[in-house]
Design a protein around this motif. Structure first.
Motif, PDB file in Angstrom:
ATOM      1  N   SER A 165       0.555  -1.178   0.267  1.00  0.00           N
ATOM      2  CA  SER A 165       0.097  -0.014   0.256  1.00  0.00           C
ATOM      3  C   SER A 165       1.305   1.854   0.209  1.00  0.00           C
ATOM      4  N   ARG A 166       0.319   2.150  -0.681  1.00  0.00           N
ATOM      5  CA  ARG A 166       1.310   3.398  -0.796  1.00  0.00           C
ATOM      6  C   ARG A 166       0.456   4.316  -0.649  1.00  0.00           C
ATOM      7  N   LEU A 167      -0.603   4.204  -0.270  1.00  0.00           N
ATOM      8  CA  LEU A 167      -2.013   4.941   0.572  1.00  0.00           C
ATOM      9  C   LEU A 167      -2.065   6.202   1.468  1.00  0.00           C
ATOM     10  N   ALA A 168      -1.732   7.801   1.682  1.00  0.00           N
ATOM     11  CA  ALA A 168      -1.322   8.443   2.473  1.00  0.00           C
ATOM     12  C   ALA A 168      -3.302   7.767   4.006  1.00  0.00           C
ATOM     13  N   PRO A 169      -2.628   6.954   5.236  1.00  0.00           N
ATOM     14  CA  PRO A 169      -3.339   6.963   5.947  1.00  0.00           C
ATOM     15  C   PRO A 169      -5.054   8.363   5.722  1.00  0.00           C
ATOM     16  N   ALA A 170      -4.633   9.559   5.483  1.00  0.00           N
ATOM     17  CA  ALA A 170      -5.978  10.548   5.134  1.00  0.00           C
ATOM     18  C   ALA A 170      -6.927  10.445   4.364  1.00  0.00           C
ATOM     19  N   HIS A 171      -6.335   9.175   3.495  1.00  0.00           N
ATOM     20  CA  HIS A 171      -7.202   8.289   2.685  1.00  0.00           C
ATOM     21  C   HIS A 171      -7.277   7.907   2.469  1.00  0.00           C
ATOM     22  N   ALA A 172      -7.268   6.412   3.340  1.00  0.00           N
ATOM     23  CA  ALA A 172      -7.785   5.472   4.043  1.00  0.00           C
ATOM     24  C   ALA A 172      -9.117   4.682   4.192  1.00  0.00           C
ATOM     25  N   HIS A 173     -10.020   6.127   4.769  1.00  0.00           N
ATOM     26  CA  HIS A 173     -11.147   5.747   5.154  1.00  0.00           C
ATOM     27  C   HIS A 173     -12.271   6.009   3.991  1.00  0.00           C
ATOM     28  N   ARG A 174     -11.635   6.176   2.270  1.00  0.00           N
ATOM     29  CA  ARG A 174     -12.953   6.743   1.207  1.00  0.00           C
ATOM     30  C   ARG A 174     -13.262   4.867   1.038  1.00  0.00           C
ATOM     31  N   PRO A 175     -13.926   4.935  -0.111  1.00  0.00           N
ATOM     32  CA  PRO A 175     -13.891   4.170  -0.801  1.00  0.00           C
ATOM     33  C   PRO A 175     -12.869   3.868  -2.481  1.00  0.00           C
ATOM     34  N   VAL A 176     -12.242   2.566  -2.717  1.00  0.00           N
ATOM     35  CA  VAL A 176     -11.511   2.254  -3.922  1.00  0.00           C
ATOM     36  C   VAL A 176     -12.644   2.996  -5.209  1.00  0.00           C
ATOM     37  N   ALA A 177     -12.134   3.680  -5.783  1.00  0.00           N
ATOM     38  CA  ALA A 177     -12.665   4.181  -6.740  1.00  0.00           C
ATOM     39  C   ALA A 177     -12.394   3.518  -8.078  1.00  0.00           C
ATOM     40  N   MET A 178     -11.371   3.450  -8.266  1.00  0.00           N
ATOM     41  CA  MET A 178     -10.768   2.338  -9.865  1.00  0.00           C
ATOM     42  C   MET A 178      -9.923   1.376  -9.887  1.00  0.00           C
ATOM     43  N   VAL A 179      -9.579   0.190 -10.061  1.00  0.00           N
ATOM     44  CA  VAL A 179      -9.170  -0.229 -10.833  1.00  0.00           C
ATOM     45  C   VAL A 179      -8.808  -0.913 -11.845  1.00  0.00           C
ATOM     46  N   GLY A 180      -7.127  -0.900 -11.657  1.00  0.00           N
ATOM     47  CA  GLY A 180      -6.574  -1.578 -13.403  1.00  0.00           C
ATOM     48  C   GLY A 180      -5.885  -2.531 -13.075  1.00  0.00           C
ATOM     49  N   GLY A 181      -5.197  -2.348 -14.743  1.00  0.00           N
ATOM     50  CA  GLY A 181      -4.262  -3.060 -15.216  1.00  0.00           C
ATOM     51  C   GLY A 181      -3.955  -2.540 -16.283  1.00  0.00           C
ATOM     52  N   SER A 182      -3.293  -2.413 -17.057  1.00  0.00           N
ATOM     53  CA  SER A 182      -2.329  -2.343 -18.554  1.00  0.00           C
ATOM     54  C   SER A 182      -2.256  -3.591 -19.562  1.00  0.00           C
ATOM     55  N   PHE A 183      -1.371  -3.666 -20.342  1.00  0.00           N
ATOM     56  CA  PHE A 183      -1.416  -4.335 -21.185  1.00  0.00           C
ATOM     57  C   PHE A 183      -0.190  -4.690 -22.044  1.00  0.00           C
ATOM     58  N   VAL A 184       0.010  -6.475 -22.443  1.00  0.00           N
ATOM     59  CA  VAL A 184       1.379  -6.721 -23.058  1.00  0.00           C
ATOM     60  C   VAL A 184       0.971  -6.929 -24.265  1.00  0.00           C
ATOM     61  N   GLY A 185       2.667  -7.293 -25.192  1.00  0.00           N
ATOM     62  CA  GLY A 185       1.910  -7.201 -26.679  1.00  0.00           C
ATOM     63  C   GLY A 185       2.360  -6.147 -27.429  1.00  0.00           C
TER      64      GLY A 185
END
Length: 440
Positions: A165-185
């Motif tokens: 986790s690289r999220l500051a404690p001040a933001h820990a109460h907020r819900p996760v808004a986005m989940v993503g990965g990238s592409f290969v190829g």
């Protein structure tokens, strides 16, 4: 039961992708006990559409999976109903922005957002028709695994599930808004040929996508990394990070948003403009909303149509329009970053009216820089010669139109943001569509 929307917009033949995405839907429903609405938004020609209908009909029913395969006419009928009930001004114009005649990466995703809202879904998970899944031990690696595990949950609850986790404690109460990965190829943009022909031209062309004033050392790194995703990274095991996800680390073929994001703002509906669908990724980052970055990268490939003369020229226009959109979008992103967490209201939701104001202000940008961008493309393409000369001729013939269109696209976006709240609130019946695998 929690409902989610896994969407596959398409305007080209992709029967194998339909089957593979349906398998991901079944996996998500089975593992997480959710109802997955597989939404195939199809604007293909009649022959291709018929092939897709056969592909959908051949899908094996899966518990918890509901399949909606909507052609252009069905999508238009739904939109007319929503727009009519919303009472928005300029209804016909809004309809054109939601379902334009040209290719629009933002508009097709906006339709998915709107369908998801009216289906009662809590998240939208987007895939592309020109991509496929990596495999591990001969099993597909599904990004929905991390998307469903994290989206909508407070970051503090998600943190123990992450590799780091690289999220500051001040933001820990907020819900996760986005989940993503990238592409290969293959590169997300077909620029490899330019790099082979003339690396100096490649640097100059790709450099048009880098913000003005970017320090040279950063500029060089951004040019080297642009459009390449995760390169040739092979999936050997999961690695996840809870963080404010950097926009250049994820791709729209491998992304999921919570309803608190797309329920507040649409994407720019610009036609024939690659990258126009990345706005919300940038918004989430600059609003300091929690996100998850994972390494279940999707495999990207280029369809044969893009390599035809017609497809090549069409894509060069889309690329040029992206370069012309860049200064407008960068101006908005700069202001978003300046506001930061103040982009959110007391309930933690994006202040759409503030964003609309930034977008509307960008329309007044001086167009001199964009005229210079077209001159760079013209000079570079003529230096390359061959079919790039034809692309230079086409862009030169459309020069004034392209310059005007770049500004009008931002004005159109502001108009759609203004209408979005009404569109998402106007409740209609679930759209009529073929259904497969409904669990009572």
């Amino acid at each position: 039961m929690r409902r989610v929307c896994l969407t596959l917009p398409t305007d080209r033949a992709c029967a194998e992708t339909i089957a593979a995405t349906a398998a991901e839907a079944a996996y998500g429903a089975r593992r997480f006990g959710v109802e997955v609405h597989l939404l195939i938004l199809d604007t293909s020609d009649a022959e291709t559409l018929a092939g897709h209908r056969k592909a959908v009909a051949a899908l094996a029913p899966a518990p918890g999976v509901v399949v909606h395969h909507l052609d252009g006419a069905q999508q238009r009928a739904f939109l007319r109903q929503v727009i009519g009930r919303s009472g928005v001004a300029e209804a016909d114009r809004v309809l054109d922005l939601m379902l334009p005649t040209g290719v629009s990466y933002g508009a097709c995703t906006n339709r998915a957002f709107l369908f998801a809202q009216h289906l009662g879904c809590t998240s939208v998970h987007r895939r592309d028709s020109d991509s496929r899944y990596q495999e591990l031990d001969r099993r597909p690696v599904h990004p929905i695994r991390h998307e469903l595990a994290a989206l909508g949950r407070p970051a503090a609850e998600v943190a123990p599930l992450m590799s780091r986790s690289r999220l500051a404690p001040a933001h820990a109460h907020r819900p996760v808004a986005m989940v993503g990965g990238s592409f290969v190829g293959e590169m997300s943009v077909d620029l490899e040929e330019i790099n082979r022909l003339d690396p100096e031209v490649y640097r100059e062309v790709v450099g048009l996508s880098i913000p003005t004033g970017c320090p040279e050392i950063w500029r060089n790194n951004l040019i080297a990394e642009s459009f390449r995703g995760a390169g040739a990274a092979e999936f050997l095991g999961d690695h996840t990070t809870l963080t404010h996800v950097s926009p250049n680390q994820v791709d729209m073929c491998n992304i999921a948003f919570g309803r608190e994001v797309y329920g507040r703002l649409p994407l720019p509906p610009a036609t024939d403009t690659i990258g126009s669908d990345y706005f919300l990724i940038n918004l989430v980052h600059r609003a300091q909303l929690p996100g998850v970055l994972h390494n279940r990268h999707i495999v990207n490939y280029h369809t044969g149509e893009r390599r035809t003369d017609r497809g090549f020229l069409a894509y060069q226009v889309r690329l040029a329009k992206f370069f012309l959109a860049t200064p407008y979008l960068d101006a908005v992103y700069t202001r978003l970053a300046g506001v930061g967490a103040a982009l959110l209201d007391a309930e933690g939701l994006v202040r759409a009216e503030l964003v609309a104001g930034f977008v509307r202000d960008s329309v007044r940008l001086d167009r001199t820089g964009n005229a210079d961008r077209l001159e760079v493309l013209d000079r570079c393409y003529r230096r390359l010669g061959g079919r790039y000369t034809a692309a230079a001729d086409l862009l030169a013939a459309r020069r004034e139109e392209l310059l005007d269109r770049a500004a009008r696209d931002m004005a159109d976006y502001a108009l759609l943001i203004d209408a979005w709240a009404a569109l998402t609130r106007s409740r209609v019946l679930q759209p009529t569509a073929p259904r497969v695998g409904v669990t009572p």
